[in-house]
Scaffold this active site. Structure first.
Site, PDB file in Angstrom:
ATOM      1  N   SER A 150       0.836  -1.196   0.000  1.00 49.86           N
ATOM      2  CA  SER A 150       0.000   0.000   0.000  1.00 49.86           C
ATOM      3  C   SER A 150       0.869   1.244   0.000  1.00 49.86           C
ATOM      4  CB  SER A 150      -0.899   0.022   1.239  1.00 49.86           C
ATOM      5  OG  SER A 150      -0.130   0.276   2.410  1.00 49.86           O
ATOM      6  N   ASP A 151       0.361   2.326  -0.600  1.00 48.28           N
ATOM      7  CA  ASP A 151       0.966   3.618  -0.345  1.00 48.28           C
ATOM      8  C   ASP A 151       0.752   3.917   1.131  1.00 48.28           C
ATOM      9  OD1 ASP A 151       2.183   6.077  -0.601  1.00 48.28           O
ATOM     10  OD2 ASP A 151       1.030   6.672  -2.368  1.00 48.28           O
ATOM     11  N   TRP A 152       1.539   4.817   1.677  1.00 50.13           N
ATOM     12  CA  TRP A 152       1.548   5.066   3.109  1.00 50.13           C
ATOM     13  C   TRP A 152       0.177   5.546   3.589  1.00 50.13           C
ATOM     14  CZ3 TRP A 152       5.390   2.848   1.357  1.00 50.13           C
ATOM     15  CH2 TRP A 152       6.557   2.573   2.087  1.00 50.13           C
ATOM     16  N   SER A 153      -0.454   4.702   4.407  1.00 45.74           N
ATOM     17  CA  SER A 153      -1.823   4.916   4.899  1.00 45.74           C
ATOM     18  C   SER A 153      -2.847   4.827   3.773  1.00 45.74           C
ATOM     19  CB  SER A 153      -1.954   6.258   5.639  1.00 45.74           C
ATOM     20  OG  SER A 153      -1.144   6.261   6.795  1.00 45.74           O
ATOM     21  N   GLY A 154      -2.528   4.057   2.762  1.00 48.00           N
ATOM     22  CA  GLY A 154      -3.458   3.852   1.654  1.00 48.00           C
ATOM     23  C   GLY A 154      -4.346   2.636   1.830  1.00 48.00           C
TER      24      GLY A 154
END
Length: 726
Positions: A150-154
């Site tokens: 995931s993208d950061w906090s995605g």
């Protein structure tokens, strides 16, 4: 880049980028990628992946997919209280395959070990929990063997994202430093209570380890010798928890001889847009060389004076956001040109305040050669610069650049304009202004910026680069724009233009660009001749058939919950995410009042039996026969000038259908040719190159429409053409 990451102990480099591809030129993170053309982006993605991974570092190709603007990518930073979710990029099947997915297919075929899913939704399903895009297209159709991160906090769900094909969550918590996680102990609970099958966890682990071994991390890994959060030599090993003071930055210099490469790339990628009466190259002996513009000089606070490069002070050599880095130094154009001129015993003056109108007027009247530096910046949405929330608000030059150009050129009839920008800018009437004798687009060239542009200005390097996008006359000419104001609680971004972005949009509308895609001049001239198209003996296309093997499991799951209690011999670091349970009762461990209430689990999500193979799949990158070479194209390129130079011949194809762009790029090659000599341009046309995506067949097909091959120096200058023999 791969070598430098390896020397720092990095396992995964977060790049390369083809999302955003550059649907709209205002997009804040377009600069992190390559081009709005899928073939150009695909070639660069593949070569970047191969280069990074050759150094033993996992490449993470990103952001998958449809991530084309910063506005509304994450609701807390959008600034609107009535929004409920990130924006949705609504993309049809043909557009997805023929445009946005194309470069990711090339990255997968090149062996990328990881792919990062993006913040946005696609067709109203978050990218990191979109099973159709992750399981069906990426892992089945494209045959991706690595892991999805995931993208950061995605990440937006627990078991939902696990079923959808997410393999790794970063940074692990729901929000930065919240001490909560969709996975962590919750994933452990989901496996123990039978919601998530063991094979899904084994699959994720296998994919992560496969990438690790594929690039040789087992033999090439070195200990991490730096800290992401501070440049201090000593500090907290656990930065946010403020625990364990120790040596955290060894300040290992991993640059090697890369400065030479950076300088060479900076000059090799500078595009010469205008050069009247051989105004360039300069000799260095001009009577008075005057340099103008904030973009020529230093940031008063130093090259790294703005966090994550989040400002537009001084020369623009890197845009802003998480994709930026610290400069080891920055050679400005002012410094490099001054050294050049003074070294030749000539006279040099400069003004780097764009608003010092009186001083600018006085110097411009005296200058025999005026070099004006201007820029336009952009970046990631968590930083706002001059009212631009990542995405550019417009395509004009920053810091009063247009006024600066007009003021100088009105007084000096030998004005040279150099543009540092993240993408297209509006250039008013500079192309026809007789006092503006030369224009160069130098992109964002990095630490050797000044030396790179000086090499071109003074003829040590003959420019040979081409525009990777279109310079249009107006913003409206591009036919597509960003969504700056929300149109719903979940902002809806309709990609109704389909595949018609950048030059494809202008070609379809019959709009004349200022400088077309692929355009670029040289200090010499080239001619094209002898086009040849030879059909190759490739077999017919066979859709992939058959079934996958059953999802494998490795070992058995111990369902004794006491075995998953936090180990007594481990010191818990605050805010770290662990997989362990605090208590043996799963409901109590979940701390979820709705635990046990039946929820939605997609049909077959827990089914590990053999599944049908995708007809368009069969290997990394898709069906291997898509890459069969069907045609070999050659042409002769002759240097008709008096000095050696480099030319980039380009192959375009007209697919012929009523819904196809007039032409699409399908190949290119950079040739070095001595004066009076010729070279042969060679390009291959694969089955994929001459095909369209068929939504009914869910496969690539070659239509019956007549197709034409065109070869030339840009998308609008293709003197050679030939019907493709079918």
């Amino acid at each position: 880049m791969g070598a430098e990451h390896q020397g720092k102990g990095v396992d995964v480099q977060l790049g390369p980028v083809s999302g955003p591809i550059g649907r709209a030129p205002e997009g804040g993170r377009n600069w992190e990628g390559f081009s709005p053309d899928p073939v150009l982006s695909g070639v660069m993605m593949a070569q970047s992946v191969q280069g990074i991974q050759s150094q033993g570092v996992i490449a993470c190709s990103k952001h998958y997919i449809g991530y084309e603007q910063e506005h509304f990518r994450q609701i807390p930073q959008a600034g609107f209280n009535n929004l409920t979710d990130s924006y949705s990029s609504n993309i049809d099947d043909v557009t997805m395959h023929e445009l946005y997915l194309w470069p990711f297919a090339d990255a997968v075929r090149a062996g990328t070990g990881s792919i990062m899913c993006s913040y946005n939704q696609i067709n109203n399903s978050y990218a990191c929990q979109n099973s159709y895009l992750l399981n069906n297209i990426l892992k089945n159709e494209l045959g991706f063997q690595g892991f999805v991160v995931s993208d950061w906090s995605g990440q937006h769900s627990g078991i939902g994202s696990a079923f959808a094909g997410l393999d790794m969550t970063m940074p692990g918590d729901v929000g930065f430093d919240t001490d909560t996680s969709f996975w962590g102990p919750n994933l452990t609970i989901a496996v123990l209570n039978g919601t998530v099958p063991q094979w899904r966890v084994d699959d994720a682990v296998t994919r992560i380890l496969a990438a690790w071994y594929y690039v040789g991390r087992d033999t090439k890994q070195i200990p991490i010798n730096y800290d992401s959060w501070t440049l201090a030599t000593y500090g907290y090993q656990h930065f946010y928890a403020q625990e364990d003071v120790r040596l955290i930055n060894e300040h290992v210099d991993v640059r090697g001889d890369h400065a030479t490469t950076i300088r060479d790339l900076g000059s090799a990628s500078t595009v010469l847009l205008k050069n009247v009466n051989n105004a360039l190259p300069l000799t260095g002996h001009e009577k008075l060389t005057a340099v103008f513009g904030n973009d020529a000089g230093d940031n008063p606070n130093g090259p790294n004076g703005c966090s994550d490069r989040g400002c537009d002070n001084g020369t623009l050599a890197m845009a802003w956001g998480s994709g930026s880095a610290n400069f080891p130094y920055l050679v400005t154009p002012e410094t490099a040109i001054q050294n050049e001129v003074i070294g030749n015993g000539a006279v040099f003056e400069s003004i780097t305040d764009n608003f010092a109108y009186g001083q600018i007027e006085t110097l411009a009247m005296r200058a025999s050669t005026a070099i004006v530096f201007v820029n336009a910046d952009a970046g990631e949405g968590y930083i706002v610069v001059d009212g631009n929330q990542g995405d550019r608000n417009n395509l004009t030059l920053w810091q009063g650049g247009d006024n600066l150009i007009m003021n100088v050129s009105s007084l000096c009839n030998n004005t040279i304009v150099v543009i540092h920008s993240v993408g297209p800018v509006l250039l008013s009437n500079y192309s026809s202004n007789p006092n503006i004798t030369a224009i160069l687009w130098a992109g964002i060239p990095g630490q050797e910026s000044g030396n790179s542009i000086a090499d071109v200005l003074y003829g040590r390097v003959n420019p040979g680069a081409k525009l990777p996008f279109t310079m249009a006359v107006s913003r409206e000419d591009y036919g597509v724009d960003l969504l700056y104001l929300p149109n719903a609680a979940v902002p809806q971004v309709g990609f109704t233009e389909g595949v018609f972005i950048d030059y494809r949009a202008l070609d379809r509308a019959g709009i004349e660009p200022l400088y077309e895609f692929g355009f670029g001049l040289s200090y010499t001239n080239f001619s094209y001749s002898d086009l040849s198209v030879v059909k190759q003996n490739a077999g017919p296309y066979t859709p992939t058939t058959g079934m996958t093997t059953p999802a494998p499991t490795f070992g058995t799951t111990d369902n004794t919950t006491s075995d998953y209690i936090f180990p007594s011999n481990i010191s818990r670091v605050p805010f770290y995410i662990y997989p362990y349970l605090n208590v043996t009762d799963l409901q109590e461990a979940s701390q979820d009042p709705a635990y046990g209430v039946p929820g939605y689990i997609p049909a077959m999500a827990q089914d590990g039996t053999p599944q049908p193979l995708n007809p368009a799949g069969g290997a990394p990158g898709g069906n291997p026969q898509l890459y069969d070479v069907l045609y070999m194209v050659t042409a002769t390129v002759t240097n008709t000038g008096s000095i050696a130079g480099e030319e980039v011949p380009q192959l375009y194809l007209s697919l012929g259908g009523p819904y196809d762009p007039p032409v699409v790029l399908r190949g290119f090659e950079r040739l070095s040719i001595d004066a009076g000599m010729s070279a042969t341009f060679t390009a291959e046309l694969t089955r994929r190159d001459v095909s369209n995506w068929d939504t009914a067949a869910q496969n690539w097909v070659i239509s019956s429409y007549p197709k034409t091959v065109k070869v030339g120096s840009s998308s609008r200058n293709t003197p050679l053409s030939m019907a493709l023999p079918m």
